[in-house]
Motif scaffolding. Structure first.
Motif, PDB file in Angstrom:
ATOM      1  N   GLN A  21      36.879  33.274  47.259  1.00  0.00           N
ATOM      2  CA  GLN A  21      36.595  34.598  46.702  1.00  0.00           C
ATOM      3  C   GLN A  21      37.314  34.778  45.369  1.00  0.00           C
ATOM      4  O   GLN A  21      38.447  34.315  45.206  1.00  0.00           O
ATOM      5  CB  GLN A  21      37.045  35.663  47.701  1.00  0.00           C
ATOM      6  N   LEU A  22      36.675  35.450  44.429  1.00  0.00           N
ATOM      7  CA  LEU A  22      37.327  35.735  43.154  1.00  0.00           C
ATOM      8  C   LEU A  22      38.561  36.597  43.386  1.00  0.00           C
ATOM      9  O   LEU A  22      38.581  37.448  44.290  1.00  0.00           O
ATOM     10  CB  LEU A  22      36.371  36.463  42.209  1.00  0.00           C
ATOM     11  N   LEU A  23      39.589  36.372  42.571  1.00  0.00           N
ATOM     12  CA  LEU A  23      40.849  37.092  42.740  1.00  0.00           C
ATOM     13  C   LEU A  23      40.644  38.598  42.664  1.00  0.00           C
ATOM     14  O   LEU A  23      41.162  39.339  43.502  1.00  0.00           O
ATOM     15  CB  LEU A  23      41.874  36.641  41.693  1.00  0.00           C
ATOM     16  N   ASN A  24      39.881  39.068  41.696  1.00  0.00           N
ATOM     17  CA  ASN A  24      39.716  40.520  41.559  1.00  0.00           C
ATOM     18  C   ASN A  24      38.980  41.120  42.760  1.00  0.00           C
ATOM     19  O   ASN A  24      39.276  42.233  43.176  1.00  0.00           O
ATOM     20  CB  ASN A  24      39.040  40.891  40.241  1.00  0.00           C
ATOM     21  N   GLU A  25      38.060  40.364  43.358  1.00  0.00           N
ATOM     22  CA  GLU A  25      37.370  40.844  44.558  1.00  0.00           C
ATOM     23  C   GLU A  25      38.321  40.876  45.757  1.00  0.00           C
ATOM     24  O   GLU A  25      38.317  41.827  46.536  1.00  0.00           O
ATOM     25  CB  GLU A  25      36.173  39.949  44.878  1.00  0.00           C
ATOM     26  N   PHE A  26      39.114  39.824  45.896  1.00  0.00           N
ATOM     27  CA  PHE A  26      40.086  39.772  46.980  1.00  0.00           C
ATOM     28  C   PHE A  26      41.074  40.938  46.857  1.00  0.00           C
ATOM     29  O   PHE A  26      41.370  41.615  47.848  1.00  0.00           O
ATOM     30  CB  PHE A  26      40.836  38.433  46.961  1.00  0.00           C
ATOM     31  N   CYS A  27      41.583  41.170  45.662  1.00  0.00           N
ATOM     32  CA  CYS A  27      42.548  42.255  45.440  1.00  0.00           C
ATOM     33  C   CYS A  27      41.924  43.614  45.758  1.00  0.00           C
ATOM     34  O   CYS A  27      42.574  44.466  46.378  1.00  0.00           O
ATOM     35  CB  CYS A  27      43.076  42.219  44.013  1.00  0.00           C
ATOM     36  N   ALA A  28      40.672  43.813  45.356  1.00  0.00           N
ATOM     37  CA  ALA A  28      39.995  45.076  45.655  1.00  0.00           C
ATOM     38  C   ALA A  28      39.899  45.291  47.167  1.00  0.00           C
ATOM     39  O   ALA A  28      40.092  46.416  47.661  1.00  0.00           O
ATOM     40  CB  ALA A  28      38.610  45.090  45.021  1.00  0.00           C
ATOM     41  N   THR A  29      39.653  44.217  47.903  1.00  0.00           N
ATOM     42  CA  THR A  29      39.603  44.311  49.365  1.00  0.00           C
ATOM     43  C   THR A  29      40.969  44.679  49.930  1.00  0.00           C
ATOM     44  O   THR A  29      41.086  45.541  50.805  1.00  0.00           O
ATOM     45  CB  THR A  29      39.114  42.978  49.979  1.00  0.00           C
TER      46      THR A  29
END
Length: 119
Positions: A21-29
């Motif tokens: 998963q892209l870092l920004n997507e993971f962080c948003a989760t």
């Protein structure tokens, strides 16, 4: 404490090779999960946790400037005088060494988890 923050930086920098998963997507989760469970967490932590999501602290760890800022903030919040502020210079003085240590630590951690989970 310094090594923990340095490893956060190295994890963020190497994220694309470590996770699908892209870092920004993971962080948003992660931020969404924190917000969803905020009432299960200590009230005293709420302001920092909400600010973390608002300012996207986790993604910012890819930049050494952000790591320096984190260390400076931690230094100011500590009850005792400490050398955390300026700690980024310690990292920059031996980037290859910290990268090597991080790689070894990550490998060992994965191996431990696989054994513990019975994979």
């Amino acid at each position: 404490m310094l090594v923990d923050v340095f490893y956060d930086h190295l994890l963020a920098q190497n994220w694309a090779t470590l996770h699908h998963q892209l870092l920004n997507e993971f962080c948003a989760t992660v931020y969404r999960l924190i917000k969803d469970r905020l009432n299960d967490l200590p009230v005293s932590a709420h302001p920092a946790l909400l600010l973390m999501g608002k300012e996207d602290w986790l993604s910012s760890y890819t930049r050494i400037e952000s790591i320096a800022d984190v260390l400076a903030r931690m230094s100011r919040l500590a009850r005792q005088p400490n050398p955390l502020a300026g700690g980024a210079e310690e990292f920059l003085a031996d980037v290859d060494g910290f990268n090597s240590d991080f790689s070894t630590w990550l490998y060992d951690t994965k191996e431990f988890c696989h054994r513990w989970l019975g994979d």
